[in-house]
Every structure is written in C-alpha cells, then in structure tokens.
Design a protein around this motif. Structure first.
Motif, PDB file in Angstrom:
ATOM      1  N   HIS A  50      57.122  53.400  14.890  1.00 52.37           N
ATOM      2  CA  HIS A  50      57.184  51.869  14.440  1.00 52.37           C
ATOM      3  C   HIS A  50      57.598  51.793  13.182  1.00 52.37           C
ATOM      4  O   HIS A  50      58.362  50.930  12.672  1.00 52.37           O
ATOM      5  N   LYS A  51      56.922  52.583  11.920  1.00 54.93           N
ATOM      6  CA  LYS A  51      57.166  52.142  10.545  1.00 54.93           C
ATOM      7  C   LYS A  51      58.836  52.604  10.441  1.00 54.93           C
ATOM      8  O   LYS A  51      59.020  52.020   9.152  1.00 54.93           O
ATOM      9  N   HIS A  52      59.511  53.297  10.958  1.00 54.26           N
ATOM     10  CA  HIS A  52      60.997  53.364  10.558  1.00 54.26           C
ATOM     11  C   HIS A  52      61.722  52.312  11.161  1.00 54.26           C
ATOM     12  O   HIS A  52      62.746  52.153  10.699  1.00 54.26           O
ATOM     13  N   PHE A  53      61.150  51.624  12.336  1.00 52.40           N
ATOM     14  CA  PHE A  53      62.115  50.762  12.895  1.00 52.40           C
ATOM     15  C   PHE A  53      61.545  49.206  13.126  1.00 52.40           C
ATOM     16  O   PHE A  53      62.240  48.416  13.234  1.00 52.40           O
ATOM     17  N   GLY A  54      60.241  49.186  13.160  1.00 52.08           N
ATOM     18  CA  GLY A  54      59.630  47.926  13.287  1.00 52.08           C
ATOM     19  C   GLY A  54      59.604  47.557  14.693  1.00 52.08           C
ATOM     20  O   GLY A  54      58.489  47.154  15.073  1.00 52.08           O
ATOM     21  N   THR A  55      60.638  47.374  15.216  1.00 52.94           N
ATOM     22  CA  THR A  55      60.951  46.454  16.438  1.00 52.94           C
ATOM     23  C   THR A  55      61.837  47.326  17.320  1.00 52.94           C
ATOM     24  O   THR A  55      62.441  48.071  17.106  1.00 52.94           O
ATOM     25  N   LYS A  56      61.741  47.078  18.684  1.00 53.19           N
ATOM     26  CA  LYS A  56      62.485  47.858  19.560  1.00 53.19           C
ATOM     27  C   LYS A  56      64.046  47.499  19.550  1.00 53.19           C
ATOM     28  O   LYS A  56      64.840  48.281  19.428  1.00 53.19           O
ATOM     29  N   GLU A  57      64.089  46.218  19.052  1.00 54.26           N
ATOM     30  CA  GLU A  57      65.633  45.687  18.894  1.00 54.26           C
ATOM     31  C   GLU A  57      66.116  46.393  17.622  1.00 54.26           C
ATOM     32  O   GLU A  57      67.300  46.733  17.722  1.00 54.26           O
ATOM     33  N   SER A  58      65.248  46.388  16.641  1.00 48.57           N
ATOM     34  CA  SER A  58      65.756  47.085  15.654  1.00 48.57           C
ATOM     35  C   SER A  58      66.236  48.605  15.808  1.00 48.57           C
ATOM     36  O   SER A  58      67.134  49.213  15.140  1.00 48.57           O
ATOM     37  N   LEU A  59      65.412  49.276  16.499  1.00 43.97           N
ATOM     38  CA  LEU A  59      65.576  50.807  17.108  1.00 43.97           C
ATOM     39  C   LEU A  59      66.772  50.786  17.880  1.00 43.97           C
ATOM     40  O   LEU A  59      67.366  51.877  17.734  1.00 43.97           O
TER      41      LEU A  59
END
Length: 198
Positions: A50-59
């Motif tokens: 999570h700390k690398h992307f924050g949200t599923k959408e960002s991932l």
C-alpha cells in the motif's frame, strides 16, 4: 541503512510489485490486481504494498504505465536511430509484430487487454488507457505524415485509414495469438501492414 540504499531498495520493491502486477493483469485484466493479492503472492504485508501505491486505482495505472514503458523500449526506441518517415515506420511496425508474437507478459499485450477492458468505462484508469493508446497512435501517425510529406508514400495517401489498418492488424494479431495460438497470424499481420502502406 543509508538513505540512498533505502531509496534503491524501495525502487527494487516497487519494481517487483509492478512486474507481478503486470503478469496478473495481462491474463486477468487490470481489475485482477489487488493490493491484498500482491502482498500475499510476494510475501509482503498489505501496508508494505500500500505504501508504494496508496490505492488500487493508482496501482492499476502504475501497472499500465510500466507495461507501456516496456513496450516502448522494445518496439519504438530501437527504431529511433532511423530518421522519421517510412523506414522508421516499417521498423516500428515490424518490432510491434515481433512484440505481439513473443510478448513479454504471459497473457500477451497488456495495453490491448486494457483497451477492451476499459474502453466503455469512465474514470482515471480508462483515461490512462486512452493516453497510452494516444501516444502509440501518435508515434505511428507522425511517421506516416513525414513519409507522405517526403514523397515516400503515394499521394493522395489516407493517413487515417493507414493508421486504422495498422492498429487493426495489431489487435487481430494479439487476439489470434492469445485465443488460438495461431502462428500463421504473424505473417498475415505483416502483410496487412504492408498493404496499409501500399
């Protein structure tokens, strides 16, 4: 641990996450990737992913961007030593056929998969898909236009039609390779592209 080493390790971890995310997305679509699944498969904590992307959408967007960068490195960059125009265009098209015939990802071209997954859905992921397709089409269109201006393609030459047929050949090739494992489609795609440039 030094800040430089810590930053380098964070980049490596992010790259490992995106590598696995791209593999999953190529086979199951961008909706198939989740922070929880990646954490489990990579033996990380959810908070670590999570700390690398924050949200599923960002991932999802980061995964698409990674796939597009890999595609660009393999398909477009080797041709950039050539001057703009027909020779570069043919090299880019040949590289794209090679890429689809021997994809980097187990499920084939992620950009093509994302196109059919998100073409009718609103939102930031759909916008990212549209952006990568726009960049790909823009590269092809630019070389087509230079080839026409330089007299390498006969006038009147319909750049929009040629672009449509080149893109269509790629989409058809990806489908033939992924659905039917049809190796003969590679030669058909090459002929279709040459016909579009006729």
């Amino acid at each position: 641990m030094s800040p430089r080493r810590s930053a380098a390790e964070a980049l490596l971890t992010r790259g490992r996450i995106l590598d696995r995310a791209a593999e999953i997305a190529s086979e199951e679509g961008l909706d198939g990737i989740t922070i929880g699944r990646l954490a489990e498969e990579l033996e990380m904590s959810k908070s670590g992913v999570h700390k690398h992307f924050g949200t599923k959408e960002s991932l999802q967007i980061s995964t698409l961007d990674k796939a597009f960068v890999d595609f660009w490195h393999r398909v477009v960059e080797p041709a950039l030593a050539e001057p703009p125009g027909l020779r570069r265009l043919r090299m880019v098209c040949a590289n794209s056929v090679d890429y689809l015939a021997s994809p980097l990802l187990p499920g084939g071209c992620l950009m093509t998969a994302a196109l059919s997954e998100y073409d009718g859905r609103p939102g930031a992921v759909r916008d990212a898909v549209a952006e990568v397709w726009s960049r790909w089409q823009g590269q092809l269109r630019a070389d087509l236009a230079v080839a026409v201006e330089g007299g390498e393609l006969p006038e009147p030459f319909d750049v929009d039609q040629a672009l449509f047929e080149i893109i269509a050949a790629g989409l058809a090739l990806n489908a033939a390779m992924q659905l039917q494992h049809d190796q003969s489609a590679v030669a058909r795609a090459r002929r279709a592209i040459e016909k579009a440039l006729g």
